[in-house]
Scaffold this motif. Sequence first.
Motif, PDB file in Angstrom:
ATOM      1  N   PHE A 143      39.909  28.079  60.201  1.00  0.00           N
ATOM      2  CA  PHE A 143      39.746  29.114  61.223  1.00  0.00           C
ATOM      3  C   PHE A 143      38.963  30.298  60.679  1.00  0.00           C
ATOM      4  O   PHE A 143      38.189  30.929  61.415  1.00  0.00           O
ATOM      5  N   ARG A 144      39.153  30.620  59.414  1.00  0.00           N
ATOM      6  CA  ARG A 144      38.347  31.681  58.809  1.00  0.00           C
ATOM      7  C   ARG A 144      36.862  31.344  58.891  1.00  0.00           C
ATOM      8  O   ARG A 144      36.025  32.207  59.154  1.00  0.00           O
ATOM      9  N   THR A 145      36.546  30.089  58.674  1.00  0.00           N
ATOM     10  CA  THR A 145      35.143  29.666  58.760  1.00  0.00           C
ATOM     11  C   THR A 145      34.625  29.857  60.179  1.00  0.00           C
ATOM     12  O   THR A 145      33.487  30.301  60.383  1.00  0.00           O
ATOM     13  N   THR A 146      35.442  29.527  61.171  1.00  0.00           N
ATOM     14  CA  THR A 146      35.049  29.746  62.567  1.00  0.00           C
ATOM     15  C   THR A 146      34.797  31.229  62.822  1.00  0.00           C
ATOM     16  O   THR A 146      33.809  31.608  63.461  1.00  0.00           O
ATOM     17  N   MET A 147      35.671  32.071  62.317  1.00  0.00           N
ATOM     18  CA  MET A 147      35.517  33.513  62.523  1.00  0.00           C
ATOM     19  C   MET A 147      34.227  34.019  61.885  1.00  0.00           C
ATOM     20  O   MET A 147      33.465  34.786  62.507  1.00  0.00           O
ATOM     21  N   ARG A 148      33.955  33.583  60.690  1.00  0.00           N
ATOM     22  CA  ARG A 148      32.722  34.026  60.027  1.00  0.00           C
ATOM     23  C   ARG A 148      31.494  33.537  60.779  1.00  0.00           C
ATOM     24  O   ARG A 148      30.500  34.255  60.899  1.00  0.00           O
ATOM     25  N   GLY A 149      31.581  32.314  61.317  1.00  0.00           N
ATOM     26  CA  GLY A 149      30.460  31.781  62.082  1.00  0.00           C
ATOM     27  C   GLY A 149      30.172  32.571  63.340  1.00  0.00           C
ATOM     28  O   GLY A 149      29.047  32.542  63.854  1.00  0.00           O
ATOM     29  N   LEU A 150      31.185  33.287  63.839  1.00  0.00           N
ATOM     30  CA  LEU A 150      31.026  34.109  65.036  1.00  0.00           C
ATOM     31  C   LEU A 150      30.811  35.584  64.701  1.00  0.00           C
ATOM     32  O   LEU A 150      30.827  36.440  65.592  1.00  0.00           O
ATOM     33  N   GLY A 151      30.624  35.868  63.418  1.00  0.00           N
ATOM     34  CA  GLY A 151      30.388  37.239  63.005  1.00  0.00           C
ATOM     35  C   GLY A 151      31.614  38.122  63.053  1.00  0.00           C
ATOM     36  O   GLY A 151      31.500  39.351  63.176  1.00  0.00           O
TER      37      GLY A 151
END
Length: 336
Positions: A183-191
Amino acid sequence: MRLPAARGPITAELFSRLAGPPGEIGPLPACPAGTSLDDDDLQLALFACYELHYQGFDEVDDRWEWEPSLLRARAVLERHVERALAQMVPRPAPVAPEHVRRALTALAVADEGPPVSQFLQRTAGLEQFREFVTHRSVYHLKEADPHTWAIPRLHGGPKAALVEIQADEYGGGRRERMHSELFRTTMRGLGLDDTYGAYLGRVPGVTLAISTAMSLFGLHRRLRGALVGHLAALEMTSSLPNRRYAAGLRRLGGGDAAARFFEEHVQADAVHEQVAANDLCGGFAAAFPSLTADILYGAACALTLERLWGEHVMDCWERDATSLAQPEPVDLVAGR
């Protein structure tokens, strides 16, 4: 994580005390009559009390976790939330242990929450998808932790079933596969800021209620039946929405890394559904037949809170408004 801004007299008093050395806290300001389940002040206060059992707050002394006066104050908040849940969620009738799976399925099938996942799949703009992920970060950055409280309270088959589910949630011992890390990766991908608790001050009470209910059930042995039913409901209603979330994120330009969290849940939760409903809840019901109503109540609470959250989000988006909280500063001394 740092303490967020207070949202009313309860959090103003609580946070001012938590920022100091542990000691007698005294009663917190009373909840007004008719305080709703999604009240920002109530939910943030209870969330903060529970957070002391998880990662805590940078400026809060860890000794507050077991300060007796704080536990007494927390118990008052819990009673408000338990009453509000009981008023919102009709308690299902008990069933024979062998019928628990069927009853859980009936609850999941009957649930017709607002079409958040369909909207995110087909219509939502990037900023709305970022809002959705911001809401979810409050739980997903500690994913599985509230339900893990049940492991030492179970034995035999149900315990093994829960460990099987939780092992997957924690990536089978590999950090990069932990669902919270995905989920952290998803958050980073969305800025977005992927720091634990970064958006605690931005989510409304209805979002916090989803997490506080999990912790309430998890931290009280008397509610262990509700906790296993809660987990089963999440697993039984997860695969299809996550498929839609992944499709929506890819429609908006998200790549493999950003979508992986949602796509991982499509397959994993289809398996977890069977384990949770049959081995965990079915086994628990067989061992504790008198608690079948608790199992179904926990499931009903999970579904109801998700529906209330979805109604809030869709109402805001249909009005072209943000679904996030915009709390006004509260004077920590005056409580205003």
